[in-house]
Design an enzyme around this catalytic site. Sequence first.
Site, mmCIF file in Angstrom:
data_model
loop_
_atom_site.group_PDB
_atom_site.id
_atom_site.type_symbol
_atom_site.label_atom_id
_atom_site.label_comp_id
_atom_site.label_asym_id
_atom_site.label_seq_id
_atom_site.Cartn_x
_atom_site.Cartn_y
_atom_site.Cartn_z
ATOM 1 N N ARG A 69 -9.232 25.735 49.012
ATOM 2 C CA ARG A 69 -9.602 25.876 47.609
ATOM 3 C C ARG A 69 -10.867 26.721 47.429
ATOM 4 O O ARG A 69 -11.028 27.398 46.416
ATOM 5 C CB ARG A 69 -9.807 24.504 46.976
ATOM 6 C CG ARG A 69 -8.471 23.840 46.716
ATOM 7 C CD ARG A 69 -8.636 22.487 46.105
ATOM 8 N NE ARG A 69 -7.370 22.044 45.537
ATOM 9 C CZ ARG A 69 -7.148 20.816 45.121
ATOM 10 N NH1 ARG A 69 -8.093 19.906 45.202
ATOM 11 N NH2 ARG A 69 -5.985 20.494 44.609
ATOM 12 N N LYS A 126 8.551 9.833 44.285
ATOM 13 C CA LYS A 126 8.993 9.108 43.103
ATOM 14 C C LYS A 126 9.682 9.990 42.071
ATOM 15 O O LYS A 126 9.179 11.042 41.708
ATOM 16 C CB LYS A 126 7.801 8.428 42.446
ATOM 17 C CG LYS A 126 7.286 7.294 43.280
ATOM 18 C CD LYS A 126 6.296 6.476 42.498
ATOM 19 C CE LYS A 126 5.978 5.186 43.235
ATOM 20 N NZ LYS A 126 4.809 4.525 42.678
ATOM 21 N N GLY A 146 0.738 19.076 45.573
ATOM 22 C CA GLY A 146 -0.249 18.962 46.639
ATOM 23 C C GLY A 146 0.364 18.800 48.019
ATOM 24 O O GLY A 146 -0.009 19.496 48.966
ATOM 25 N N GLY A 182 -1.173 18.222 40.209
ATOM 26 C CA GLY A 182 -0.918 17.617 38.905
ATOM 27 C C GLY A 182 -0.852 18.653 37.791
ATOM 28 O O GLY A 182 -0.004 18.567 36.893
HETATM 29 P P1 ADP Z 1 3.861 16.727 45.854
HETATM 30 O O1 ADP Z 1 2.431 16.318 46.125
HETATM 31 O O2 ADP Z 1 4.251 17.945 46.625
HETATM 32 O O3 ADP Z 1 4.157 16.820 44.397
HETATM 33 P P2 ADP Z 1 4.770 13.993 46.025
HETATM 34 O O4 ADP Z 1 3.364 13.512 45.967
HETATM 35 O O5 ADP Z 1 5.643 13.762 44.864
HETATM 36 O O6 ADP Z 1 4.800 15.556 46.429
HETATM 37 O O7 ADP Z 1 5.502 13.310 47.258
HETATM 38 C C1 ADP Z 1 5.032 13.430 48.573
HETATM 39 C C2 ADP Z 1 5.298 12.177 49.351
HETATM 40 O O8 ADP Z 1 6.658 11.832 49.300
HETATM 41 C C3 ADP Z 1 4.964 12.359 50.809
HETATM 42 O O9 ADP Z 1 3.888 11.515 51.133
HETATM 43 C C4 ADP Z 1 6.241 11.932 51.540
HETATM 44 O O10 ADP Z 1 6.000 11.128 52.673
HETATM 45 C C5 ADP Z 1 6.970 11.143 50.484
HETATM 46 N N1 ADP Z 1 8.417 11.126 50.725
HETATM 47 C C6 ADP Z 1 9.266 12.157 50.782
HETATM 48 N N2 ADP Z 1 10.506 11.762 51.085
HETATM 49 C C7 ADP Z 1 10.463 10.427 51.253
HETATM 50 C C8 ADP Z 1 11.423 9.429 51.593
HETATM 51 N N3 ADP Z 1 12.692 9.758 51.800
HETATM 52 N N4 ADP Z 1 10.993 8.154 51.661
HETATM 53 C C9 ADP Z 1 9.711 7.827 51.422
HETATM 54 N N5 ADP Z 1 8.749 8.717 51.110
HETATM 55 C C10 ADP Z 1 9.121 10.010 51.018
HETATM 56 MG MG MG Z 2 1.448 14.360 46.098
#
Ligand code: ADP
Ligand code: MG
Length: 399
Positions: A40, A203, A356, A379
């Site tokens: 960053r 989620k 992230g 976010g």
């Molecule tokens: P980003 O930060 O890229 O938006 P998220 O924060 O929504 O992504 O999700 C990332 C998390 O999702 C990671 O910590 C990963 O371990 C978890 N994750 C991905 N697939 C699964 C799964 N099948 N079961 C449990 N956790 C998962």
């Molecule tokens: Mg995340």
Amino acid sequence: MAKLTIRDLPADKLRGQRALVRVDFNVPLDEHGAVSDDTRIRAAIPTIEYLLNRGARVVLLSHLGRPKAKAEPKYSLEPVSRRLAELLPGRSVTFVESTDSDEAQKATHELKDGEVVLLENTRFLPGEETNDVGLSRTLAELGDLYVNDAFGTAHRAHASTEGVARLLKPAVAGLLMQKELDYLQGALDEPKKPFVAILGGSKISGKIDVIEALLPKVDALLVGGAMACTFYKAMGLETGTSLVEPDRVAMAKELIEKAGSILILPHDAMVAPSREDGGKARAVSRENIPADMAMLDIGPRSAESYSRAILSAQTVLWNGPMGVFESPPFDKGTRAIADAMAQATGKGATTIVGGGDSAAAVEQAGLASKMSHVSTGGGASLEFLEGKTLPGVDILDER
Ligand code: ADP
Ligand code: MG
């Protein structure tokens, strides 16, 4: 609507002027208090250099971590100023241990052309997160113009991102901010077709608005991550011990019906008793998830078909890992998406990574430079893709 940027400002608006620049130096520190990932900081260098090269005096504001509106030494920006000095060789970079003080004011007035001062963490100040007008007024006195380059906090209306921009004019976007907006807005407004989006992560609840916003715009929406399991549940499939959001199953069902063939769910899954049991991982079709196992990644067939879809696209937008990429071998699906996107970029597609954890996965794979754009705002990029206005952007001067 396009925002004014530092590139739009004439030379005399910069030379000898104090540019108050809100940057996103919210970086991770290691156990010794040193910066462990300077992505960053490096991302803000083009804006800082642009201003310095035109004789501006740069006053930097940032937050770091989540201090509770009071000074907490472990969240000091002092280590950041040391890293920043290394990234700006030959420049004078100083650090002031306060932000809304006479000392800080004095430091900004003592700056010479081409010099930089970083002030202390804005979240040490009680008025920052409440967007206090008094604090905004004090911050506005730290500069002669305002530049927002902190895309990662643009979704928050804080004193240093929003309040100050009401009072200190011109208030313009920095180069990183502009790049973020150009890529994300470009994908939403006039994507080169085919446009493929990949959504994953833990989620579904945090991403429903993005799914809804993207569905009418994309040619295919590929789903991975734990999110896929909530959709499986909605299809009546066994999901074993996978992470499922029971209160979102009905909504997932509606989405499946509404989206038709645009929404694509993985055909197979990598399952294991737990994420620590990588050695027991095996691929099963989605109809065969054992009751005592969890889906921890998309399966190899899905990884391949998703890769093919990505390679046939002209615009690719990715948010959220395909699996528990932190625990190999459950990083394979995520890695496949990153590889396919890197290849697609090479073939002329526009590839954008937001989120992230997805950005971290791409960095980890050493593929960040092979993407058209890796967003620095998790976010913020999500809210932007949902179609929300970002207060820190909204308040900037129009072109
Ligand atoms: P980003 O930060 O890229 O938006 P998220 O924060 O929504 O992504 O999700 C990332 C998390 O999702 C990671 O910590 C990963 O371990 C978890 N994750 C991905 N697939 C699964 C799964 N099948 N079961 C449990 N956790 C998962
Ligand atoms: Mg995340």
